[in-house]
Structures are given as C-alpha cells and as structure tokens.
Design an enzyme around this catalytic site. Structure first.
Site, mmCIF file in Angstrom:
data_model
loop_
_atom_site.group_PDB
_atom_site.id
_atom_site.type_symbol
_atom_site.label_atom_id
_atom_site.label_comp_id
_atom_site.label_asym_id
_atom_site.label_seq_id
_atom_site.Cartn_x
_atom_site.Cartn_y
_atom_site.Cartn_z
ATOM 1 N N ASN A 194 63.618 59.077 57.041
ATOM 2 C CA ASN A 194 63.413 58.593 55.680
ATOM 3 C C ASN A 194 63.549 59.726 54.680
ATOM 4 O O ASN A 194 63.532 60.899 55.039
ATOM 5 C CB ASN A 194 62.036 57.937 55.553
ATOM 6 C CG ASN A 194 61.940 56.666 56.379
ATOM 7 O OD1 ASN A 194 62.852 55.859 56.391
ATOM 8 N ND2 ASN A 194 60.851 56.507 57.095
ATOM 9 N N CYS A 195 63.664 59.347 53.414
ATOM 10 C CA CYS A 195 63.805 60.285 52.304
ATOM 11 C C CYS A 195 62.738 61.378 52.428
ATOM 12 O O CYS A 195 61.590 61.069 52.731
ATOM 13 C CB CYS A 195 63.638 59.523 50.993
ATOM 14 S SG CYS A 195 63.839 60.532 49.541
ATOM 15 N N PRO A 196 63.099 62.610 52.249
ATOM 16 C CA PRO A 196 64.399 63.128 51.794
ATOM 17 C C PRO A 196 65.298 63.626 52.916
ATOM 18 O O PRO A 196 66.317 64.254 52.651
ATOM 19 C CB PRO A 196 63.986 64.299 50.902
ATOM 20 C CG PRO A 196 62.815 64.896 51.639
ATOM 21 C CD PRO A 196 62.084 63.693 52.231
ATOM 22 N N ASP A 198 70.021 57.712 47.162
ATOM 23 C CA ASP A 198 69.691 59.133 47.309
ATOM 24 C C ASP A 198 70.946 59.985 47.510
ATOM 25 O O ASP A 198 71.122 61.011 46.845
ATOM 26 C CB ASP A 198 68.736 59.360 48.488
ATOM 27 C CG ASP A 198 67.361 58.743 48.249
ATOM 28 O OD1 ASP A 198 67.059 58.395 47.095
ATOM 29 O OD2 ASP A 198 66.605 58.613 49.224
ATOM 30 N N ASP A 229 67.878 54.224 56.511
ATOM 31 C CA ASP A 229 67.036 54.181 55.315
ATOM 32 C C ASP A 229 67.853 53.605 54.158
ATOM 33 O O ASP A 229 68.836 54.202 53.732
ATOM 34 C CB ASP A 229 66.566 55.601 54.979
ATOM 35 C CG ASP A 229 65.729 55.669 53.707
ATOM 36 O OD1 ASP A 229 65.321 54.602 53.198
ATOM 37 O OD2 ASP A 229 65.488 56.784 53.226
#
Length: 80
Positions: free
Chosen positions: A16-18, A49, A43
């Site tokens: 997941n981010c980042p 992103d 994700d």
C-alpha cells in the site's frame, strides 16, 4: 492495450501507499533512457499516486495505466 518493449517488471502487489511509488522510483533509478518499467499493483490508490509522481518527476513519463480484476498496471518510461 498498447504493447511496450518492457525492460523490467516490478511486482508491488499487496503493498500500500507509499510503497508502490517508493519502489517504482528505486527501480527507475536503475534503468536507462528509453527503458520501460511495468509496475503491477493491487492498491487502487496506485493509479493516482503513480500518476502524480510521474507528473512531478523529471526524466519519467507515465505511458499508460490499466485496471482489471483488482490488478493495476502502470507503464513508466525513462525519458533521459
């Protein structure tokens, strides 16, 4: 889908981010001008992103993004 001559594939499924962006940047740093990196993620946030990262990063171009069956594919080319 457009066919690209993919230099390297980066699998960030389950991250997941980042992390998809962080790992994409690390992988891009090891490539040469004209190389294409395929990033495979799960994700959904990676769509915005990675798009935002490519827009604000010199030397890279986001060629295309695809979504299907919960998998997101991003094609990033090194331009310098």
């Amino acid at each position: 889908m457009t066919e690209y001559d993919i230099t390297e594939t980066l699998d960030v499924k389950g991250e997941n981010c980042p992390m998809p962006v962080v790992k994409t940047k690390q992988a891009i740093d090891g490539l040469a001008g004209g190389d294409v990196l395929e990033v495979v993620a799960t994700d959904s946030g990676s769509m915005s992103d990675l798009g935002g990262w490519a827009d604000t990063t010199e030397g890279v171009e986001l060629l295309e993004q695809e979504e299907g069956d919960g998998v997101y594919k991003h094609y990033v080319q090194v331009t310098e």
